[in-house]
Structure formats: C-alpha cells, structure tokens
Write an enzyme that holds these catalytic residues in place. Structure first.
Site, PDB file in Angstrom:
ATOM      1  N   GLY A  85       0.817  -1.205   0.000  1.00 20.34           N
ATOM      2  CA  GLY A  85       0.000   0.000   0.000  1.00 20.34           C
ATOM      3  C   GLY A  85       0.854   1.259   0.000  1.00 20.34           C
ATOM      4  CG  LEU A  86       2.086   3.379   3.058  1.00 21.55           C
ATOM      5  CD1 LEU A  86       3.426   3.263   3.735  1.00 21.55           C
ATOM      6  CD2 LEU A  86       1.306   4.560   3.614  1.00 21.55           C
ATOM      7  CB  CYS A  87       1.019   3.545  -3.888  1.00 19.28           C
ATOM      8  SG  CYS A  87       0.137   1.990  -3.864  1.00 19.28           S
ATOM      9  N   GLY A  88      -1.291   6.007  -2.379  1.00 21.18           N
ATOM     10  CA  GLY A  88      -2.456   6.817  -2.705  1.00 21.18           C
ATOM     11  C   GLY A  88      -3.646   5.948  -3.068  1.00 21.18           C
TER      12      GLY A  88
END
Lengths: 287, 140
Positions: A85-88
């Site tokens: 994750g952590l990709c908008g």
C-alpha cells in the site's frame, strides 16, 4: 493551550515521519526507473509479437479454440494490484473499478469469478467469496513465468468452459501523475485488426502450417498480455507512491510550520507568565 | 561470406543483435539452419539449443517458447527465455532436472496428469540448459 513539551514532542514526531516519507519517495523514484526500463525492454518483444500475429491472421484464426466467441454466461475477472500500500488511491481505484464491473455483470445475470493478483486485491475481495484463485507476493519480481502461470490458468478456465470470457482489470500507466484503471478482454482472443490491404508483398514460408503456428502462438500471446499488464501495474505503483509520498512530505512540512507557531506562542506565553510573576513579586517586596 | 543479422529478443530485453554467418535452431518440426538471404520464413521454436557461428566462433544459447521469423536478411527469434551457455548455472539446472524427473516418476504411479505438461516442460528447459552449457564448455 498545550504545554511546551507536548508541542515539542509532536514536532519531533512529525519531522521523523517526514523523513520517512521523503525516503520512501526516493526509493519509489529509483524503483520507478527500474520499472520503466523493464517496460522499455519489453516493448520490442511486444511489437514484434504483434507483427507476427498480424502476418498469421486472416484465415488462420478460424477454429482456434482460444478465439471462439460464445454466449457469455460466466465472466472471470483478473484483478491486478500491487502487493503493498501507501501509494495513494492507486489500488483503490482498480478495486472500485472491479467492483463496478462485478455489479454490472451480475445485473446482466452473468456469473462472476475472480482471480486476484497482488495482496491488495486479494485482501479487498477476500470476503466476497468470489475468488477462485489468488496470486500474492509476485508483483515484486517481474518474471515472465509469473505471467505465464496466470495466463495458463486463464486459458484452462476458458477452454474448460468454466468461464466464457476472461478480462483483465488493472491500472494503465499513462504518466507519472495518471494511472488509469482499465479493463481489457483477454479471452476469447480478438484478432488484431486486419490490415490485409496494406500490401503483403513478402510471401512467407510457414512451418508448420499457419494455423498450427497460430495455435502455438496464442498461449504465448496471452502471456504477453498478462505480462504487459503486470509491468504497467509495477510502474504505476511506484509512480503513485512517489506522488503520494511527495504529498505526504509537503503535508508534514505544513504541519511542522503550524506546530512551530504554536510552540512559539506557548513559549511566549510562558515567558510572559514568568515575567508577571517576577514583577508581581518585586511589587510585593516593595510594598 | 555473406552474413545475416541475428536478433534474439525476450520479454526482458534483447539478448543478441549481431551479424552472423549461420544460425541453427530447434524448430518445432526439426532443426533448421538459416544462412544469408534466406527466403521469408516463419516457424515456431521449441525448447532447445540454438547456436550460431560468427567469424569461426560458435556460440550456444538455450532458448524456450517462441518463434522465429526470417525476412529482409534478418532472423528474429522471439522467445520467452534465452540464455548464453556460459551464463547458465549448471548445478541449478541439474537440480531442476532431478526434481522434475522425480515428480514425473511419482505421477506415473498415480497417473495424475494435472501439471504433467508443466513438469515436462520444466524438465525440457533444464535439459536444454545443461546441453547448452555442456556444448559451450566443450568448445573452450
């Protein structure tokens, strides 16, 4: 007004977060370069493959089981997302696109099954009970054999009539700032637009016959399609993460600025308070 | 001697791009050789060893899954795997071969052909790798 120490702690915390996001941004941009190079390396292969398919099309496609169009009663969606994750909203966009498609097909009375590729898609659809197969932790290595596994299974499903249509759902890498959720039909294979008029001066010798070559080529063509989608997702993920982390770093900067103001205000108030005490004390001694 | 341009392209990038004297490759209907000014030709390639000669030097490549196209004095191989003989990790290929043979032997007893095709092609790949590496090392 919060205490001085509290504010100071908060500033430290936020600035540490911003260090992390900055580092993640840099890592993502380095990885993006790698992903883009892989796409670049893959392009000649894909282009030549398409060229050969074109030469073979025209007549040779008849009777190919992988090209057989039949009435669609069941659809299999291959949803490709990243593992991390952590990709908008990169993965969320793809997932919501897939959800919309599922709803649409079910309204049309078609049975939908899912193949999820990447941890995020798998987790998102875990509870739906529609997952037939999931591939996780394979997005980190861009290897053809991963794509082949997915493509082979898709072909099996199609040939055994468990699915009448197989579609890919993934985010196409359009640019650094735009990754577009797309849907592509994988099976039945739709023959590339015929351009027979475009003069076919060279008469090829085929060995074995064109139909037989095509039969061997079609499964490889599926690999190419799936691999291409995986590369797009790989590059898109890093690009999305870069943007997301850049935004996060900027947001951290803003928060720090606000907190610093708050801190200075609190410090001022404390000093003023101390002064008042001293002045008050001196006043009292005088009296 | 007239030369022909050889290109070997894989999904992870081009492997070979040079002018050579002769190319011999494992076609699905038998080995075939290509010399300069060959007629336009399209064939599928099976797992095996491709070799080409350039200035009296022979080079061996393991190739798997794809096809070859000859046109305009260029021969292009589009394959999923292409590895030079001298780059091949022989112990690993041997291990893979053993593993595949074991699985195949076990399956024979149960007669279960679930992933038989996959195992067979894994075995073929391992054997092609070993063959390419052997032929390459013999030459040196």
């Amino acid at each position: 007004m919060p205490g001085l120490k509290e504010v100071k702690n908060k500033i430290e915390g936020v600035s540490k977060t911003s260090q992390i996001t900055k580092a993640m941004n840099m890592v993502a941009s380095a990885k993006l370069r790698g992903a883009q190079q892989r796409m670049e390396a893959f392009r000649p292969y894909a282009a030549k493959f398409a060229g050969a398919m074109q030469k073979l099309s025209g007549g040779a496609g008849a009777g190919q089981p992988l090209m057989a169009v039949r009435e669609v009663q069941s659809v299999e969606l291959i949803v490709i997302t990243s593992d991390r994750g952590l990709c908008g909203s990169f993965n969320a966009n793809v997932i919501s696109k897939a959800e919309k498609l599922i709803a649409q097909y079910e309204r049309e009375g078609k049975k939908v099954t899912l193949v999820t590729v990447g941890n995020k898609a798998t987790r998102a659809f875990k509870r739906s009970g529609k997952i037939r197969r999931s591939f996780t932790d394979i997005m980190g290595t861009f290897q053809m054999f991963n794509a082949r596994r997915i493509a082979e299974e898709a072909a099996e499903q199609f040939l055994s009539k468990a699915a009448d249509q197989v579609e890919l759902v993934y985010a196409r890498f359009k640019s650094l700032s735009a990754q577009i959720p797309t849907q592509e039909t994988l099976l039945p294979i739709i023959r590339p637009a015929e351009q027979q008029d475009k003069a076919n001066p060279t008469e090829y010798l085929f060995e074995p016959s064109p139909a037989e070559i095509l039969e061997n080529l079609l499964p490889l063509y599926l690999n190419v399609q799936v691999f291409h989608a995986m590369l797009e997702v790989g590059a898109g993920e890093q690009a999305a993460r870069m943007t997301a982390m850049d935004n996060a770093t900027t947001a951290c900067g803003d928060i720090i600025k606000e907190l610093k103001q708050l801190y200075n205000k609190a410090r001022q108030a404390a000093i003023t308070g101390d002064l008042m005490d001293i002045v008050g004390g001196a006043e009292a001694l005088k009296g | 001697m007239a030369q022909i341009h050889l290109e070997v392209v894989t999904p992870s990038g081009p492997v070979v791009s040079e002018d050579v004297d002769i190319v011999t490759a494992p076609g699905s209907s038998g080995e075939f050789g290509v010399l300069a000014n060959h007629a336009p030709f399209l064939t599928t390639v099976k797992t095996g060893v491709l070799h080409y000669r350039k200035d009296k030097e022979l080079k061996y490549l393991m190739v798997s899954g794809g096809f070859a196209e000859v046109s305009d004095n260029t021969v292009t191989f589009l394959v999923e795997i292409a590895e030079y003989g001298h780059d091949i990790d022989v112990p690993r290929a041997l291990q893979a071969k053993e593993r595949a043979e074991k699985i195949l032997a076990q399956q024979q007893a149960h007669d279960e052909n679930v992933s038989r095709v996959q195992t067979t092609s894994a075995l073929q790949r391992a054997m092609a790798r070993i063959a390419a590496a052997e032929r390459c090392s013999k030459q040196l």
